[in-house]
Design an enzyme around this catalytic site. Structure first.
Site, PDB file in Angstrom:
ATOM      1  N   ARG A  15      46.332  19.977  -5.706  1.00 38.56           N
ATOM      2  CA  ARG A  15      47.398  20.373  -5.137  1.00 38.56           C
ATOM      3  C   ARG A  15      48.493  19.330  -5.047  1.00 38.56           C
ATOM      4  O   ARG A  15      49.718  19.968  -4.410  1.00 38.56           O
ATOM      5  CB  ARG A  15      47.131  20.267  -3.531  1.00 38.56           C
ATOM      6  CG  ARG A  15      45.908  21.043  -3.270  1.00 38.56           C
ATOM      7  CD  ARG A  15      45.662  21.851  -2.064  1.00 38.56           C
ATOM      8  NE  ARG A  15      44.021  20.221  -1.609  1.00 38.56           N
ATOM      9  CZ  ARG A  15      43.659  19.863  -0.528  1.00 38.56           C
ATOM     10  NH1 ARG A  15      44.351  20.520   0.240  1.00 38.56           N
ATOM     11  NH2 ARG A  15      42.858  19.411  -0.886  1.00 38.56           N
ATOM     12  N   LYS A  22      45.901  11.752 -10.364  1.00 36.61           N
ATOM     13  CA  LYS A  22      46.200  11.411  -8.576  1.00 36.61           C
ATOM     14  C   LYS A  22      46.126  10.082  -8.422  1.00 36.61           C
ATOM     15  O   LYS A  22      47.314   9.621  -7.471  1.00 36.61           O
ATOM     16  CB  LYS A  22      45.279  12.686  -7.508  1.00 36.61           C
ATOM     17  CG  LYS A  22      45.748  12.275  -6.912  1.00 36.61           C
ATOM     18  CD  LYS A  22      45.390  13.478  -4.879  1.00 36.61           C
ATOM     19  CE  LYS A  22      43.156  12.962  -5.364  1.00 36.61           C
ATOM     20  NZ  LYS A  22      42.698  14.125  -4.320  1.00 36.61           N
ATOM     21  N   GLN A  73      32.381  10.493 -15.236  1.00 37.14           N
ATOM     22  CA  GLN A  73      32.086  12.040 -15.297  1.00 37.14           C
ATOM     23  C   GLN A  73      32.480  12.882 -15.530  1.00 37.14           C
ATOM     24  O   GLN A  73      33.191  13.359 -15.043  1.00 37.14           O
ATOM     25  CB  GLN A  73      32.263  11.659 -13.082  1.00 37.14           C
ATOM     26  CG  GLN A  73      31.477  13.117 -12.804  1.00 37.14           C
ATOM     27  CD  GLN A  73      31.698  13.035 -11.061  1.00 37.14           C
ATOM     28  OE1 GLN A  73      32.421  12.860 -10.946  1.00 37.14           O
ATOM     29  NE2 GLN A  73      30.789  13.830 -10.794  1.00 37.14           N
ATOM     30  N   GLU A 152      28.819  19.415   6.308  1.00 40.25           N
ATOM     31  CA  GLU A 152      29.931  20.023   5.098  1.00 40.25           C
ATOM     32  C   GLU A 152      30.690  21.060   6.322  1.00 40.25           C
ATOM     33  O   GLU A 152      30.406  22.054   6.148  1.00 40.25           O
ATOM     34  CB  GLU A 152      30.609  20.304   4.393  1.00 40.25           C
ATOM     35  CG  GLU A 152      29.734  18.882   3.569  1.00 40.25           C
ATOM     36  CD  GLU A 152      30.350  17.784   3.302  1.00 40.25           C
ATOM     37  OE1 GLU A 152      32.036  18.078   2.805  1.00 40.25           O
ATOM     38  OE2 GLU A 152      30.307  16.477   3.493  1.00 40.25           O
ATOM     39  N   ASN A 167      32.790  12.426   9.421  1.00 42.67           N
ATOM     40  CA  ASN A 167      32.791  12.090   7.679  1.00 42.67           C
ATOM     41  C   ASN A 167      34.034  11.591   7.264  1.00 42.67           C
ATOM     42  O   ASN A 167      34.788  12.142   7.036  1.00 42.67           O
ATOM     43  CB  ASN A 167      31.919  12.612   7.213  1.00 42.67           C
ATOM     44  CG  ASN A 167      31.608  11.235   6.346  1.00 42.67           C
ATOM     45  OD1 ASN A 167      31.225  10.265   6.169  1.00 42.67           O
ATOM     46  ND2 ASN A 167      31.801  12.430   4.989  1.00 42.67           N
ATOM     47  N   ASN A 225      46.098  14.662  -1.003  1.00 38.55           N
ATOM     48  CA  ASN A 225      45.486  15.527  -1.414  1.00 38.55           C
ATOM     49  C   ASN A 225      46.721  16.014  -2.158  1.00 38.55           C
ATOM     50  O   ASN A 225      46.762  17.000  -2.791  1.00 38.55           O
ATOM     51  CB  ASN A 225      44.545  16.403  -0.873  1.00 38.55           C
ATOM     52  CG  ASN A 225      43.576  15.794  -0.075  1.00 38.55           C
ATOM     53  OD1 ASN A 225      42.557  15.384  -1.016  1.00 38.55           O
ATOM     54  ND2 ASN A 225      43.024  16.045   0.884  1.00 38.55           N
ATOM     55  N   ARG A 331      72.895  -7.147 -13.936  1.00 41.78           N
ATOM     56  CA  ARG A 331      71.580  -6.369 -14.458  1.00 41.78           C
ATOM     57  C   ARG A 331      70.851  -7.463 -14.639  1.00 41.78           C
ATOM     58  O   ARG A 331      71.281  -9.060 -14.900  1.00 41.78           O
ATOM     59  CB  ARG A 331      71.935  -6.203 -15.497  1.00 41.78           C
ATOM     60  CG  ARG A 331      72.926  -4.401 -15.022  1.00 41.78           C
ATOM     61  CD  ARG A 331      74.200  -3.674 -16.051  1.00 41.78           C
ATOM     62  NE  ARG A 331      72.924  -4.017 -17.055  1.00 41.78           N
ATOM     63  CZ  ARG A 331      73.618  -3.417 -18.942  1.00 41.78           C
ATOM     64  NH1 ARG A 331      74.553  -3.650 -18.781  1.00 41.78           N
ATOM     65  NH2 ARG A 331      72.905  -3.142 -19.561  1.00 41.78           N
ATOM     66  N   ALA A 378      90.576  -9.949 -11.937  1.00 41.35           N
ATOM     67  CA  ALA A 378      90.643  -8.262 -11.894  1.00 41.35           C
ATOM     68  C   ALA A 378      91.030  -7.272 -13.224  1.00 41.35           C
ATOM     69  O   ALA A 378      92.034  -7.779 -14.061  1.00 41.35           O
ATOM     70  CB  ALA A 378      91.413  -7.754 -10.965  1.00 41.35           C
ATOM     71  N   ARG A 438     100.939 -10.348 -25.626  1.00 38.10           N
ATOM     72  CA  ARG A 438     101.528  -9.555 -24.502  1.00 38.10           C
ATOM     73  C   ARG A 438     102.824  -8.702 -25.196  1.00 38.10           C
ATOM     74  O   ARG A 438     103.443  -9.764 -25.664  1.00 38.10           O
ATOM     75  CB  ARG A 438     101.826 -10.262 -23.581  1.00 38.10           C
ATOM     76  CG  ARG A 438     102.325  -9.022 -22.637  1.00 38.10           C
ATOM     77  CD  ARG A 438     102.335 -10.431 -21.365  1.00 38.10           C
ATOM     78  NE  ARG A 438     101.606 -10.654 -20.569  1.00 38.10           N
ATOM     79  CZ  ARG A 438     101.756 -11.848 -19.313  1.00 38.10           C
ATOM     80  NH1 ARG A 438     102.750 -12.428 -19.525  1.00 38.10           N
ATOM     81  NH2 ARG A 438     100.562 -12.594 -19.278  1.00 38.10           N
TER      82      ARG A 438
HETATM   83  C1  UD1 Z   1      34.234  14.392   1.201  1.00 40.40           C
HETATM   84  C2  UD1 Z   1      33.457  14.612   2.054  1.00 40.40           C
HETATM   85  C3  UD1 Z   1      32.986  14.918   3.387  1.00 40.40           C
HETATM   86  C4  UD1 Z   1      34.686  13.974   3.799  1.00 40.40           C
HETATM   87  C5  UD1 Z   1      35.495  14.084   2.950  1.00 40.40           C
HETATM   88  C6  UD1 Z   1      36.021  12.893   3.876  1.00 40.40           C
HETATM   89  C7  UD1 Z   1      31.748  14.952   0.414  1.00 40.40           C
HETATM   90  C8  UD1 Z   1      30.294  15.802  -0.253  1.00 40.40           C
HETATM   91  N1  UD1 Z   1      31.762  14.693   1.526  1.00 40.40           N
HETATM   92  O1  UD1 Z   1      34.657  15.967   1.207  1.00 40.40           O
HETATM   93  O2  UD1 Z   1      31.772  14.893   4.363  1.00 40.40           O
HETATM   94  O3  UD1 Z   1      34.810  14.456   5.197  1.00 40.40           O
HETATM   95  O4  UD1 Z   1      35.450  14.122   1.536  1.00 40.40           O
HETATM   96  O5  UD1 Z   1      37.768  12.812   2.892  1.00 40.40           O
HETATM   97  O6  UD1 Z   1      31.073  13.885   0.638  1.00 40.40           O
HETATM   98  N2  UD1 Z   1      34.983  12.787  -6.228  1.00 40.40           N
HETATM   99  C9  UD1 Z   1      34.436  12.507  -7.649  1.00 40.40           C
HETATM  100  N3  UD1 Z   1      33.087  13.534  -8.512  1.00 40.40           N
HETATM  101  C10 UD1 Z   1      33.325  14.804  -7.802  1.00 40.40           C
HETATM  102  C11 UD1 Z   1      33.751  14.364  -6.671  1.00 40.40           C
HETATM  103  C12 UD1 Z   1      34.435  14.015  -5.902  1.00 40.40           C
HETATM  104  O7  UD1 Z   1      34.782  11.696  -8.506  1.00 40.40           O
HETATM  105  O8  UD1 Z   1      32.255  15.074  -9.024  1.00 40.40           O
HETATM  106  C13 UD1 Z   1      35.997  12.410  -5.559  1.00 40.40           C
HETATM  107  C14 UD1 Z   1      37.322  12.680  -5.882  1.00 40.40           C
HETATM  108  O9  UD1 Z   1      38.087  12.638  -6.394  1.00 40.40           O
HETATM  109  C15 UD1 Z   1      38.274  12.388  -4.316  1.00 40.40           C
HETATM  110  C16 UD1 Z   1      36.075  11.891  -3.312  1.00 40.40           C
HETATM  111  O10 UD1 Z   1      35.589  12.132  -4.113  1.00 40.40           O
HETATM  112  O11 UD1 Z   1      38.705  11.691  -4.500  1.00 40.40           O
HETATM  113  C17 UD1 Z   1      35.962  12.943  -2.346  1.00 40.40           C
HETATM  114  O12 UD1 Z   1      35.408  14.628  -3.171  1.00 40.40           O
HETATM  115  P1  UD1 Z   1      36.158  15.817  -1.961  1.00 40.40           P
HETATM  116  O13 UD1 Z   1      35.948  16.532  -3.004  1.00 40.40           O
HETATM  117  O14 UD1 Z   1      37.729  15.744  -1.779  1.00 40.40           O
HETATM  118  O15 UD1 Z   1      35.186  15.642  -1.264  1.00 40.40           O
HETATM  119  P2  UD1 Z   1      35.609  16.293   0.169  1.00 40.40           P
HETATM  120  O16 UD1 Z   1      35.390  17.656   0.343  1.00 40.40           O
HETATM  121  O17 UD1 Z   1      37.498  15.773   0.476  1.00 40.40           O
HETATM  122 MG    MG Z   2      38.613  15.401  -0.011  1.00 39.44          MG
END
Ligand code: UD1
Ligand code: MG
Length: 455
Positions: A15, A22, A73, A152, A167, A225, A331, A378, A438
């Protein structure tokens, strides 16, 4: 406590609609991830693991020569899967804190509170009470009020969606136990992901207490986001910095119109007017006054200096009792000695200006050294560039340069010399003498102006 900090930063950030990963988008002039790493570094001796995936190369490249453990990852299979990539590098007797590369304003004290729980063998979980909990995982408690799991949003029932305790994602847990729970995660849920949040139900099932730390500060848990959230957090971060500056004794005419993208070290009774942008390392002495719309980058300014409106000063060293502007551009590699004056529409680059010297109007001074008590009239231009190379201009002490003079470098104007207005100086001007070039002035007696023809 042996602490391992895991920062999740592998997500794509769709997004943001950006080529830049990001976590490299700037907040307060430096990447989001920087803020998180800095907070992590607040825990001395902790090892820091950052899980990266999308734009991994770019993210690593932004941190050369670092002690950070990068963990790739390859597929983003969920937050639980992300943590699982790191755990092989973490010994059982350590405590793990999970942080997020896109949640930059989390406070050290809050994480400390989570750690206190983990130190008792519990899981410390950071939650918040939100009026609008949509999108977040909800905290599920039993009748006695104990946390039994996290559900979730996409997996929640209508009743569960009404839970306002959410959470935040931040948690602290003993590494050995966490390893077991993470290994037991499945992806049998609405998003087909390995949820880190499912660890909570597994822990509760094993009789481990999950204790919530509930934050009262809504900003410290906010993630980025999209660019709207980035802008909102920027304002919030700037507000925090403005408050810190004011508490340190700086007057900000309007804290909502103050942007610090770096660090400010300010003396006593400094006043900063609206729309100042301070970048890099800025040092201001006592009683410095910064006018409206001033940009300062990596600059040191001495005591009793006034910078008037609309000046841009970059990588410069400014002495005491100096007056600059309005509308001056200083500068890099410029040094203005004590009691110098630089006025409107003056550009100075890579030059030294000696004590008490004045360049008050409409001038370009580049690659020049100017002695003390010099007056630059000047419209003076140092012609430092021949189209291929830059050359230096040397101006001695107590020199007077008449207005509208061009000094064609390399050239030297020696101590006490005077240059007549309108001169083009191509050879060195001797000390103590008047030098000028001049065309002679003539008057044509009886000359008539042309008159318009009648049609
Ligand atoms: C997650 C939590 C949710 C919480 C929310 C808070 C889980 C399943 N859910 O949801 O309970 O309310 O955060 O903002 O954890 N990321 C990775 N690898 C992955 C997936 C995610 O590095 O495979 C990182 C993302 O870059 C991000 C963070 O983990 O920085 C959170 O991932 P995101 O997919 O945004 O989780 P949410 O659905 O927001
Ligand atoms: Mg998130």
């Amino acid at each position: 406590m042996n602490l391992s900090i895991i920062i999740l930063a592998a997500g794509q950030g769709t997004r943001m609609r950006s080529d830049l990963p990001k976590v490299l988008h700037p907040l307060g002039g430096r990447p989001l991830l920087d803020h998180v790493i800095e907070t992590a570094r607040g825990f001395a001796g902790a090892d820091i693991h950052v899980v990266i995936g999308h734009g991994a190369e770019q993210v690593c490249a932004a941190y050369p020569d670092t002690d950070i453990h990068w963990v790739i990852q390859n597929k983003q299979l969920g937050t639980g899967h992300a943590v699982a990539q790191v755990l092989p590098d973490v010994a059982d007797d350590r405590t793990v804190i999970v942080m997020y590369g896109d949640v930059p304003l989390i406070r050290h004290a809050t994480l400390d509170a989570l750690l206190a729980n983990a130190a008792r063998g519990e899981i410390g979980l950071l939650t918040a009470e939100l009026d609008q909990p949509a999108g977040y995982g909800r905290i599920v408690r039993d009748h006695a009020g104990h946390i039994t799991g996290i559900i979730e949003e996409k997996d929640a029932s209508d009743v569960q969606r009404r839970i306002r305790e959410i959470n935040t994602g931040f948690m602290a847990a003993p590494a050995g136990r966490l390893r077991g729970w993470v290994a037991a995660l499945d992806n049998d849920n609405a998003q087909g992901e390995f949820y880190l949040t499912d660890v909570i139900a597994l822990a509760a099932g094993d009789g481990v207490i999950v204790s919530a730390v509930t934050t009262q500060d809504p900003h410290e848990i906010l993630g980025v986001n999209d660019r709207l959230q980035l802008a909102e957090l920027e304002r919030c971060f700037q507000r925090q910095q403005a408050e810190a500056c004011m508490q340190a004794g700086v007057t900000l005419i309007d804290p909502a119109r103050f942007d610090l993208r770096g660090t400010l070290q300010a003396g006593q009774d400094v006043v900063i007017d609206v729309n100042a942008v301070l970048e890099g390392e800025v040092v201001l002495g006592d009683r410095v006054s910064i006018g409206p719309n001033v940009v300062l980058r990596d600059t040191r300014i001495g005591d009793d200096v006034t910078v008037l409106a609309n000046c841009v000063i970059e990588e410069a060293a400014v002495g005491s009792g100096v007056r600059i502007g309005p509308f001056a551009r200083i500068r890099p590699e410029t040094r203005l000695a004590d009691h110098t004056h630089v006025g409107n529409f003056v550009e100075i680059k890579k030059s030294d200006v000696g004590q008490g010297s004045k360049i008050n109007h409409l001038s370009y001074i580049g690659d020049t050294s100017i002695g003390r008590s010099v007056n630059i009239g000047a419209g003076t231009i140092t012609c430092n560039y021949d189209g291929a190379n830059k050359h230096r201009t040397v101006i001695g002490n107590e020199v007077f340069i008449g207005s509208d003079t061009q000094l064609v470098a390399p050239v030297e104007v020696k101590d006490g010399a005077t240059i007549g207005a309108g001169s083009t100086i191509t050879r060195d001007a001797p000390a103590g003498e008047l030098t000028l070039s001049r065309a002679p002035q003539e008057t044509r007696k009886g000359w008539q102006r042309p008159v318009k023809k009648k049609s």
